[in-house]
Scaffold this motif. Sequence first.
Motif, PDB file in Angstrom:
ATOM      1  N   TRP A  14       0.836  -1.207   0.000  1.00  0.00           N
ATOM      2  CA  TRP A  14       0.000   0.000   0.000  1.00  0.00           C
ATOM      3  C   TRP A  14       0.864   1.247   0.000  1.00  0.00           C
ATOM      4  N   LEU A  15       1.999   1.200   0.694  1.00  0.00           N
ATOM      5  CA  LEU A  15       2.894   2.354   0.731  1.00  0.00           C
ATOM      6  C   LEU A  15       3.477   2.627  -0.655  1.00  0.00           C
ATOM      7  N   ILE A  17       2.110   1.813  -3.533  1.00  0.00           N
ATOM      8  CA  ILE A  17       1.016   2.319  -4.365  1.00  0.00           C
ATOM      9  C   ILE A  17       0.764   3.793  -4.069  1.00  0.00           C
ATOM     10  N   ALA A  18       0.785   4.169  -2.800  1.00  0.00           N
ATOM     11  CA  ALA A  18       0.540   5.565  -2.431  1.00  0.00           C
ATOM     12  C   ALA A  18       1.645   6.475  -2.964  1.00  0.00           C
ATOM     13  N   GLY A  21       1.301   6.857  -6.740  1.00  0.00           N
ATOM     14  CA  GLY A  21       0.185   7.739  -7.048  1.00  0.00           C
ATOM     15  C   GLY A  21       0.530   9.200  -6.799  1.00  0.00           C
ATOM     16  N   ALA A  22       1.319   9.465  -5.767  1.00  0.00           N
ATOM     17  CA  ALA A  22       1.710  10.842  -5.474  1.00  0.00           C
ATOM     18  C   ALA A  22       2.714  11.371  -6.502  1.00  0.00           C
ATOM     19  N   TRP A  29      -5.463   9.573  -7.701  1.00  0.00           N
ATOM     20  CA  TRP A  29      -6.447   8.710  -7.042  1.00  0.00           C
ATOM     21  C   TRP A  29      -5.777   7.474  -6.461  1.00  0.00           C
ATOM     22  N   ALA A  31      -2.844   7.392  -5.062  1.00  0.00           N
ATOM     23  CA  ALA A  31      -2.272   7.791  -3.771  1.00  0.00           C
ATOM     24  C   ALA A  31      -3.337   7.769  -2.685  1.00  0.00           C
ATOM     25  N   ILE A  32      -4.519   8.220  -3.026  1.00  0.00           N
ATOM     26  CA  ILE A  32      -5.609   8.241  -2.045  1.00  0.00           C
ATOM     27  C   ILE A  32      -6.014   6.820  -1.670  1.00  0.00           C
ATOM     28  N   GLY A  34      -4.208   4.080  -1.991  1.00  0.00           N
ATOM     29  CA  GLY A  34      -3.088   3.460  -1.280  1.00  0.00           C
ATOM     30  C   GLY A  34      -3.016   3.918   0.166  1.00  0.00           C
ATOM     31  N   GLY A  35      -3.241   5.204   0.397  1.00  0.00           N
ATOM     32  CA  GLY A  35      -3.230   5.724   1.760  1.00  0.00           C
ATOM     33  C   GLY A  35      -4.344   5.136   2.612  1.00  0.00           C
ATOM     34  N   PHE A  38      -3.512   1.522   3.322  1.00  0.00           N
ATOM     35  CA  PHE A  38      -2.411   1.440   4.280  1.00  0.00           C
ATOM     36  C   PHE A  38      -2.931   1.608   5.702  1.00  0.00           C
TER      37      PHE A  38
END
Length: 53
Positions: A14-15, A17-18, A21-22, A29, A31-32, A34-35, A38
């Motif tokens: 998840w980290l 992916i976030a 995305g950032a 989206w 990043a959101i 993934g956050g 997480f």
Amino acid sequence: MVFVAIIGVLLIAWLVIAVLGALLKGLFWLAIVGGILFVATAVYGAIKNKSRT
């Protein structure tokens, strides 16, 4: 012990992916999502770990 390893792998996934995305503006989206995943995985792991002891 296997449960902790699975939670750890999910948190890392998840980290990643976030962060991706950032970094990629078109995938904000990601990043959101993934956050959120997480945080959800961390909370789930904490609850399950607390109930085991």
